[in-house]
Motif scaffolding. Structure first.
Motif, short mmCIF file in Angstrom:
data_model
loop_
_atom_site.label_atom_id
_atom_site.label_comp_id
_atom_site.label_asym_id
_atom_site.label_seq_id
_atom_site.Cartn_x
_atom_site.Cartn_y
_atom_site.Cartn_z
N GLU A 175 -8.14 -6.25 -2.99
CA GLU A 175 -9.14 -5.50 -2.23
C GLU A 175 -8.60 -5.02 -0.89
N LEU A 176 -7.63 -5.76 -0.35
CA LEU A 176 -7.08 -5.37 0.94
C LEU A 176 -6.35 -4.03 0.82
N GLU A 178 -6.99 -1.87 -1.48
CA GLU A 178 -7.99 -0.87 -1.78
C GLU A 178 -8.76 -0.46 -0.53
N ALA A 179 -9.07 -1.46 0.30
CA ALA A 179 -9.77 -1.15 1.55
C ALA A 179 -8.92 -0.21 2.40
N ALA A 180 -7.61 -0.48 2.43
CA ALA A 180 -6.72 0.37 3.21
C ALA A 180 -6.69 1.78 2.61
N ARG A 181 -6.74 1.85 1.29
CA ARG A 181 -6.74 3.16 0.63
C ARG A 181 -7.99 3.94 1.00
N VAL A 182 -9.14 3.24 0.98
CA VAL A 182 -10.40 3.89 1.35
C VAL A 182 -10.35 4.30 2.82
N ASP A 183 -9.70 3.47 3.65
CA ASP A 183 -9.57 3.80 5.06
C ASP A 183 -8.60 4.95 5.29
N GLY A 184 -7.89 5.35 4.25
CA GLY A 184 -7.01 6.51 4.38
C GLY A 184 -5.56 6.17 4.63
N ALA A 185 -5.17 4.91 4.45
CA ALA A 185 -3.78 4.54 4.68
C ALA A 185 -2.95 4.88 3.45
N PHE A 190 0.13 1.36 4.88
CA PHE A 190 -0.42 0.05 4.49
C PHE A 190 0.66 -1.02 4.65
N MET B 73 -9.70 8.45 0.24
CA MET B 73 -9.88 8.88 1.63
C MET B 73 -10.37 10.32 1.73
N TYR B 87 -8.95 -6.98 7.34
CA TYR B 87 -7.53 -7.19 7.61
C TYR B 87 -7.39 -8.44 8.48
#
Lengths: 284, 338
Positions: A175-176, A178-185, A190, B73, B87
Motif C-alpha cells: 500500500e505504501l 500504491e499510496a505514493a503512486r496515487v500521490d504522483g510519485a 518513490f 496521479m 509514510y
C-alpha cells in the motif's frame, strides 16, 4: 526502575561471577593487542631481547612517525589512504548497486525477474578465492592492475546485500508504494523519498559490515597490486615482514598494525547506534 | 466535483474472470458504497477506478473522459487505504504535503492547504509527529487529510475503518459522512460491513462473486432486495428463508423471505408455521429469539427488549404480515408480488 526497564536484575555472587568472566574474556582478547601496542613504543633491540617488555616505552612518536612517513616499502599513510579508498569504494559501491538491484527485483515486473534474482543469489555460493584466477585475467585485460578501479570493481557486486535489501523491501507494505503512486510519485521518486529513508538503518548496518570487509581484504590486493605505492595496509603489513636475512623493523611493523586497526574501530564506534538498530529493529 | 461512470467493467486474472461486468453512473457528489463479502471483487473494482489495477475490458470514465490508460496521479483521485499507508519516516505534515510537493505547488500554498485540512480533522497539535506516535484513529485522520489536501475529483476508500475498534469506527463513520457532505466530493467506499453501507451510502452496490447483484439507495435495497444474496447480506440479523418443506403453501422450489423484525410469536398452531424455541439473545432494546422449524431450518425473530423471551424448548407459532413476505425463485431472484 525507569533506568533498567526490561533488564533482568541480577544480584549477589552471580553478578560478580559474570563480570569476572567477562573481564577475563576481554583481557584474553585484548592482551595480544596490548603487546602489539607496547612493541610499537619501544626500540628494536628491546623487542629482540627476552623477556619482552610489558609496559610502553618512550619511542611512541619516533616509531609512529617513521611508520607513517616512510614505512618499510611504502609510507603507511599512503597505504592507509589506499585502504580507505578501497574500503569506501567497496562499501558505498556495494550498497548503491545492491539497493538498486533489490529495488528492481522487488518492485518491477520484467521477464526473467526470478531468474536474475537466483543468478545473483547463486554467486553467494562462490567466494572470491574460487573465481580469483579468471577475475585476475579480466582485471589484467582491462589494465586495472595497480589501480583503485582494480582494487574496487571486482569486489563490488554483492549478493548478500542485494538479498538483504530484497528481504527488507518485501516487508514494506504494498500500500505504501500504491499510496505514493496515487500521490504522483514516479518509481525513482518513490525510491528516493520513501524507500531509501526507510532503509536508513539497514544501510548503516551494511556500511559497517562492508567497510570492514573491504578494509580487511588481503588476497585480492596482494594479487592486483605490485607497486608498493598501491599496497593496502592489511597486505602491506605482510609485505613488511623480512625475507631471508633482512632484519625486521618490528616496532614499525607493530605501529602499522595498530594504525591498521584504528579506522574500522572508528567506523564501528561512530555508527554503533545505527548499526545495532539496523540489525534488531525494522521500522514500520 | 466529478461524475464517475463504470461501463461494463471486467477484470480477468489469468483465465479467471473475477469482475463480470459492472455498470453504474455516479453523479457529482454522490457517496457510493460497494459492499460484499470478502473475495467478491469489491476492492478490485475500486482499485480499477483508482488505476492501481488494469482494466481488462469495459471503461472507467471520470467526468465523461476515459481514464483506463491513465496513471492514478493523472486521474485526480485520492485514496484512503485500510492500513492507512502513511509514510513512516515523514511527519504528519510531510505525509499530507507529499502529493502537493510532487505536483510542484508553491510552499506557501502547501502550508495553507495542509493547515486547512489539519483544522478540519483536528490534527493541528500533531503535525510534527511521526505516524508511529499516533493512535489508530489519528492515523486514520492523517490518511484522510492526505486525501483532502489534494482536492481530488473523487475520494476512494478501501475499507478505511476495518483496523479501528468498534466505538471509534462508529465515530469515524459519522465524520467521514459529514466531511464528504461538507466538501461535496464524489466518493466510492468499499466495505464488508453492511452497517457502514447502510449508514454512509447515497446508493450502494451489493457485490457477490464479481457481479453487482443490486444497486440502489440503502432503504430501497433493504426493503426490496433483488436476490436472496442481497436479502441475506443486508440487514442484521439476516433475513429468514423458509422453504416449502416448512410452508406447504409455497410453490415448490421457491423460498419465502421474511425479516426477523416482521416475525411475531403466537401460540402453536395459530401461526403460519410451528417452531421450537432454541435460545434467545437479549440485546437491551430488543431480544433475538432463535427458533427451529419442523424441517430443521432456523428462524430468527426480533421482539421487544421488555418482552419475556420464550424458554428453551417451547413450542410456538410464527406469524407475519403478508406484505412483508418476499418470494424468491429457485435461481435466487425475487419473484415480484402479485
Amino acid at each position: 526502575m525507569s533506568g533498567q526497564s526490561g533488564m533482568v536484575e541480577k544480584r549477589g555472587a552471580g553478578l560478580w561471577l559474570t563480570h569476572a568472566g567477562l573481564i577475563v574474556g576481554v583481557l584474553f582478547i585484548f592482551f595480544p593487542i596490548w603487546l602489539a601496542f607496547v612493541a610499537s613504543t619501544v626500540t628494536q633491540p628491546e623487542i629482540a631481547r627476552p623477556p619482552m617488555p610489558l609496559l610502553p616505552g618512550d619511542q611512541f612518536f619516533e616509531n609512529y612517525r617513521k611508520a607513517l612517513l616512510s614505512g618499510v616499502n611504502a609510507p603507511v599513510a599512503t597505504m592507509l589512504l589506499n585502504s580507505l579508498v578501497m574500503a569506501m569504494g567497496i562499501a558505498v559501491g556495494k550498497i548503491v548497486i545492491s539497493i538498486l538491484s533489490a529495488f528492481a527485483i522487488v518492485y518491477f515486473k520484467f521477464p526473467g525477474r526470478k531468474a536474475f534474482f537466483w543468478l545473483i543469489f547463486l554467486t553467494l555460493m562462490l567466494p572470491v578465492e574460487v573465481r580469483i584466477v579468471p577475475t585476475y585475467e579480466v582485471a589484467a585485460g582491462f589494465g586495472m592492475l595497480n589501480s583503485y578501479s582494480g582494487l574496487i570493481f571486482p569486489l563490488i557486486a554483492s549478493a548478500t546485500a542485494t538479498f538483504l535489501f530484497r528481504q527488507f523491501f518485501m516487508t514494506v507494505p504494498d500500500e505504501l508504494a500504491e499510496a505514493a503512486r496515487v500521490d504522483g510519485a514516479r518509481p525513482m521518486r518513490f525510491f528516493r523519498d520513501i524507500l531509501i529513508p526507510m532503509s536508513r538503518t539497514n544501510i548503516a548496518a551494511l556500511f559497517v559490515i562492508l567497510f570492514i570487509y573491504g578494509w580487511n581484504q588481503y588476497l585480492w590486493p596482494l594479487l592486483i597490486t605490485t607497486d608498493p605505492s598501491m599496497n593496502t595496509i592489511v597486505m602491506g603489513i605482510k609485505q613488511m615482514f623480512p625475507s631471508g636475512d633482512d632484519i625486521a623493523d618490528w616496532p614499525v611493523i607493530m605501529a602499522t598494525s595498530i594504525l591498521a586497526m584504528l579506522p574500522p574501530i572508528l567506523v564501528v564506534v561512530s555508527m554503533q547506534k545505527l548499526f545495532i538498530r539496523g540489525l534488531v529493529e525494522s521500522e514500520k | 466535483m466529478a461524475t464517475v461512470t463504470l461501463d461494463n467493467l471486467r477484470k480477468t486474472f489469468g483465465k479467471t474472470e473475477i469482475i463480470h461486468g459492472v455498470d453504474i453512473d455516479i453523479t457529482d457528489g454522490e457517496f457510493i458504497v460497494i459492499v460484499g463479502p470478502s473475495g467478491c471483487g469489491k476492492s478490485t473494482l475500486l482499485r480499477m477506478v483508482a488505476g492501481l489495477e488494469t482494466v481488462t475490458s469495459g471503461e472507467v470514465r471520470i467526468n465523461g473522459a476515459r481514464v483506463n490508460e491513465k496513471e492514478p496521479m493523472d486521474r485526480n483521485i485520492a485514496m484512503v487505504f485500510q492500513n492507512y499507508a502513511l509514510y513512516p519516516h515523514m511527519s504528519v505534515f510531510d505525509n499530507m504535503a507529499y502529493g502537493l510537493k510532487i505536483a510542484g505547488k508553491p510552499k506557501a500554498e502547501i502550508a495553507a492547504r495542509v493547515a486547512d485540512a489539519a483544522r478540519l480533522l483536528q490534527l493541528e497539535p500533531y503535525l510534527q509527529r511521526k505516524p508511529r506516535e499516533l493512535s489508530g484513529g489519528q492515523r486514520q485522520r492523517v490518511a484522510m487529510g492526505r486525501a483532502i489536501v489534494r482536492e481530488p475529483d473523487v475520494f476512494l476508500f478501501d475499507e478505511p475503518l476495518s483496523n479501528l475498534d468498534a466505538k471509534l469506527r462508529v465515530q469515524m463513520r459519522l465524520e467521514i459522512r459529514q466531511l464528504q457532505r461538507k466538501l461535496g466530493i464524489t466518493a466510492l467506499y468499499v466495505t464488508h460491513d453492511q452497517v457502514e453501507a447502510m449508514t454512509l451510502a447515497d446508493r450502494m452496490i451489493v457485490m457477490n462473486a464479481g457481479v453487482a447483484e443490486q444497486i440502489g439507495a440503502p432503504m430501497e435495497v433493504y426493503e426490496n432486495p433483488a436476490t436472496t444474496f442481497v436479502a441475506g447480506f443486508i440487514g442484521s440479523p439476516p433475513m429468514n428463508f423458509l422453504s416449502d418443506s416448512a410452508l406447504p403453501a409455497l410453490p415448490p422450489t421457491t423460498r419465502l423471505g421474511i425479516r426477523p423484525e416482521h416475525v411475531t410469536l403466537t401460540a402453536p398452531g395459530r401461526g403460519r408455521a410451528d417452531a421450537t424455541a432454541l435460545y434467545s439473545e437479549a440485546l437491551g432494546a430488543e431480544t433475538l429469539v432463535h427458533l427451529r422449524l419442523g424441517d430443521g431450518e432456523q428462524v430468527t425473530a426480533r421482539i421487544g427488549g421488555k418482552t419475556v423471551p420464550p424458554a428453551e424448548g417451547t413450542e410456538l407459532g410464527l406469524a407475519w404480515p403478508d406484505d412483508h413476505a418476499m418470494l424468491f425463485g429457485p435461481d435466487g431472484k425475487r419473484i415480484p408480488p402479485g
